[in-house]
Design a protein around this motif. Structure first.
Motif, PDB file in Angstrom:
ATOM      1  N   ASN A   1       0.855  -1.288   0.041  1.00 47.13           N
ATOM      2  CA  ASN A   1      -0.141  -0.034   0.030  1.00 47.13           C
ATOM      3  C   ASN A   1       0.757   1.387   0.134  1.00 47.13           C
ATOM      4  OD1 ASN A   1      -2.376  -1.268  -0.016  1.00 47.13           O
ATOM      5  ND2 ASN A   1      -2.847  -1.117   2.247  1.00 47.13           N
ATOM      6  N   GLN A   2       1.739   1.065   0.816  1.00 44.01           N
ATOM      7  CA  GLN A   2       2.676   2.437   1.052  1.00 44.01           C
ATOM      8  C   GLN A   2       4.103   2.135   1.309  1.00 44.01           C
ATOM      9  OE1 GLN A   2       1.270   5.300   3.892  1.00 44.01           O
ATOM     10  NE2 GLN A   2       2.486   6.669   3.248  1.00 44.01           N
ATOM     11  N   ALA A   3       5.154   2.569   0.921  1.00 47.54           N
ATOM     12  CA  ALA A   3       6.604   2.380   1.329  1.00 47.54           C
ATOM     13  C   ALA A   3       7.388   3.510   1.195  1.00 47.54           C
ATOM     14  CB  ALA A   3       6.983   1.367   0.215  1.00 47.54           C
ATOM     15  N   GLU A   4       8.436   3.534   2.279  1.00 49.60           N
ATOM     16  CA  GLU A   4       9.322   4.494   1.993  1.00 49.60           C
ATOM     17  C   GLU A   4      10.747   3.601   2.345  1.00 49.60           C
ATOM     18  OE1 GLU A   4      11.111   8.128   4.726  1.00 49.60           O
ATOM     19  OE2 GLU A   4       9.133   7.585   5.071  1.00 49.60           O
ATOM     20  N   ILE A   5      11.324   3.876   1.156  1.00 48.90           N
ATOM     21  CA  ILE A   5      12.409   2.740   0.925  1.00 48.90           C
ATOM     22  C   ILE A   5      13.786   3.729   0.689  1.00 48.90           C
ATOM     23  CG2 ILE A   5      13.478   1.001  -0.573  1.00 48.90           C
ATOM     24  CD1 ILE A   5      10.916   0.200   0.924  1.00 48.90           C
ATOM     25  N   SER A   6      14.819   3.242   1.411  1.00 51.26           N
ATOM     26  CA  SER A   6      16.106   4.004   1.188  1.00 51.26           C
ATOM     27  C   SER A   6      17.170   2.903   0.764  1.00 51.26           C
ATOM     28  CB  SER A   6      16.776   4.479   2.886  1.00 51.26           C
ATOM     29  OG  SER A   6      16.247   5.447   3.206  1.00 51.26           O
ATOM     30  N   LEU A   7      17.717   3.322  -0.386  1.00 57.07           N
ATOM     31  CA  LEU A   7      18.706   2.125  -1.034  1.00 57.07           C
ATOM     32  C   LEU A   7      19.979   3.015  -0.930  1.00 57.07           C
ATOM     33  CD1 LEU A   7      16.594   1.492  -4.337  1.00 57.07           C
ATOM     34  CD2 LEU A   7      16.833   0.161  -2.394  1.00 57.07           C
ATOM     35  N   ALA A   8      20.909   2.047  -0.496  1.00 55.13           N
ATOM     36  CA  ALA A   8      22.351   2.724  -0.365  1.00 55.13           C
ATOM     37  C   ALA A   8      23.347   1.630  -1.184  1.00 55.13           C
ATOM     38  CB  ALA A   8      22.689   2.904   0.930  1.00 55.13           C
ATOM     39  N   PHE A   9      24.174   2.320  -1.762  1.00 57.52           N
ATOM     40  CA  PHE A   9      25.312   1.286  -2.733  1.00 57.52           C
ATOM     41  C   PHE A   9      26.610   1.771  -2.038  1.00 57.52           C
ATOM     42  CE2 PHE A   9      21.554   2.241  -5.405  1.00 57.52           C
ATOM     43  CZ  PHE A   9      21.137   0.701  -5.746  1.00 57.52           C
ATOM     44  N   PHE A  10      27.213   0.605  -1.645  1.00 53.82           N
ATOM     45  CA  PHE A  10      28.589   0.753  -1.206  1.00 53.82           C
ATOM     46  C   PHE A  10      29.576  -0.099  -1.692  1.00 53.82           C
ATOM     47  CE2 PHE A  10      25.833   2.278   2.519  1.00 53.82           C
ATOM     48  CZ  PHE A  10      26.567   3.474   2.882  1.00 53.82           C
ATOM     49  N   GLY A  11      30.768  -0.127  -1.396  1.00 56.12           N
ATOM     50  CA  GLY A  11      31.735  -1.174  -1.640  1.00 56.12           C
ATOM     51  C   GLY A  11      31.718  -2.139  -0.616  1.00 56.12           C
ATOM     52  N   ASN A  12      32.503  -3.392  -0.723  1.00 56.47           N
ATOM     53  CA  ASN A  12      32.355  -4.528   0.056  1.00 56.47           C
ATOM     54  C   ASN A  12      32.810  -3.916   1.603  1.00 56.47           C
ATOM     55  OD1 ASN A  12      31.559  -6.255  -1.668  1.00 56.47           O
ATOM     56  ND2 ASN A  12      33.691  -7.205  -2.172  1.00 56.47           N
ATOM     57  N   PRO A  13      33.935  -3.281   1.876  1.00 55.67           N
ATOM     58  CA  PRO A  13      34.296  -3.279   3.395  1.00 55.67           C
ATOM     59  C   PRO A  13      33.244  -2.427   4.074  1.00 55.67           C
ATOM     60  CG  PRO A  13      35.983  -2.414   1.884  1.00 55.67           C
ATOM     61  CD  PRO A  13      34.872  -2.780   0.920  1.00 55.67           C
TER      62      PRO A  13
ATOM     63  N   TYR B   1      31.590 -11.511   7.301  1.00 56.80           N
ATOM     64  CA  TYR B   1      32.056 -11.917   5.854  1.00 56.80           C
ATOM     65  C   TYR B   1      31.231 -11.024   5.000  1.00 56.80           C
ATOM     66  CZ  TYR B   1      27.500 -14.172   6.326  1.00 56.80           C
ATOM     67  OH  TYR B   1      26.116 -14.588   6.750  1.00 56.80           O
ATOM     68  N   ASP B   2      31.881 -10.891   3.563  1.00 56.98           N
ATOM     69  CA  ASP B   2      31.324  -9.912   2.609  1.00 56.98           C
ATOM     70  C   ASP B   2      29.930 -10.516   2.352  1.00 56.98           C
ATOM     71  OD1 ASP B   2      33.575  -8.586   2.597  1.00 56.98           O
ATOM     72  OD2 ASP B   2      34.418  -9.593   1.152  1.00 56.98           O
TER      73      ASP B   2
ATOM     74  N   ALA C   1      31.395  -4.340   7.094  1.00 57.23           N
ATOM     75  CA  ALA C   1      31.050  -3.516   8.407  1.00 57.23           C
ATOM     76  C   ALA C   1      29.622  -3.568   8.991  1.00 57.23           C
ATOM     77  CB  ALA C   1      31.720  -2.274   8.456  1.00 57.23           C
ATOM     78  N   LEU C   2      28.758  -3.266   8.037  1.00 54.05           N
ATOM     79  CA  LEU C   2      27.268  -3.273   8.379  1.00 54.05           C
ATOM     80  C   LEU C   2      26.918  -4.645   8.841  1.00 54.05           C
ATOM     81  CD1 LEU C   2      26.005  -0.561   6.173  1.00 54.05           C
ATOM     82  CD2 LEU C   2      26.169  -0.122   8.424  1.00 54.05           C
ATOM     83  N   ASN C   3      27.253  -5.376   8.067  1.00 53.54           N
ATOM     84  CA  ASN C   3      26.955  -7.123   8.310  1.00 53.54           C
ATOM     85  C   ASN C   3      27.528  -7.406   9.654  1.00 53.54           C
ATOM     86  OD1 ASN C   3      25.580  -9.596   7.579  1.00 53.54           O
ATOM     87  ND2 ASN C   3      27.507 -10.233   6.359  1.00 53.54           N
ATOM     88  N   GLN C   4      28.866  -7.015  10.128  1.00 57.02           N
ATOM     89  CA  GLN C   4      29.201  -7.522  11.273  1.00 57.02           C
ATOM     90  C   GLN C   4      28.517  -6.432  12.615  1.00 57.02           C
ATOM     91  OE1 GLN C   4      33.476  -6.258  10.273  1.00 57.02           O
ATOM     92  NE2 GLN C   4      33.820  -8.087  11.264  1.00 57.02           N
TER      93      GLN C   4
END
Length: 168
Positions: A42-54, A68-69, A58-61
């Protein structure tokens, strides 16, 4: 930030592996809206962010304790569902979602070479995969993974693109 109908899409580009020009931004926004409409969100607010592996690692950790990547991370920040519109086949139906999708453009370049197709298409696949997670799909079991693969291909069918076969 761009607002298309009931969907707000914010794109942040913090990488130098894939040129994210106005044309690619337009394709990404179209894909996000098409997926959300297909999923009957019905409704969405989406943030897309493009980064490199490091940065993605870091966010995954930090948030998932995974050292891991990875290609894409999804964070559902808020969600409400209209119970009268909910279905098991279309998991986004009747939902209002707010979330973030973090994509590794660096991984997209590497995997595009492996699967012999465009890095931009691989990047778009990660966006689609992340959005499906926000809609309520998961890939923790073989059945769920196959459902997500089917949904991904249905979105890519809109552009007449065949996703290269993935061996998990």
């Amino acid at each position: 930030m761009n607002t298309i109908d009931q969907y707000q899409i914010n794109i942040q580009d913090s990488q130098n592996h894939i040129a994210i020009d106005e044309r690619l931004i337009q394709v990404i926004q179209e894909a996000v809206c098409y997926l959300l409409q297909t999923e009957k969100v019905n409704q969405a607010e989406i943030s897309l962010a493009f980064f490199g592996n490091p940065a993605v690692r870091a966010l995954n950790q930090q948030y998932l304790a995974h050292d891991y990547d990875t290609d894409v991370l999804s964070f559902l920040l808020d969600s409400e569902a209209d119970p009268e519109q909910q279905t098991t086949e279309i998991r986004g139906a009747g939902k209002r979602i707010e979330g973030e999708v973090i994509v590794s453009a660096e991984m997209a370049v590497a995997m595009a070479e492996k699967y012999q197709w465009s890095a931009k298409h691989e990047l778009l696949l990660y966006v689609v995969h992340g959005l499906l997670h926000l809609c309520g799909y998961d890939d923790l079991s073989e059945d769920e993974l196959q459902l997500m693969r089917t949904k991904e291909q249905q979105i890519f069918d809109h552009w007449g693109l065949k996703i290269p076969r993935r061996e998990e």
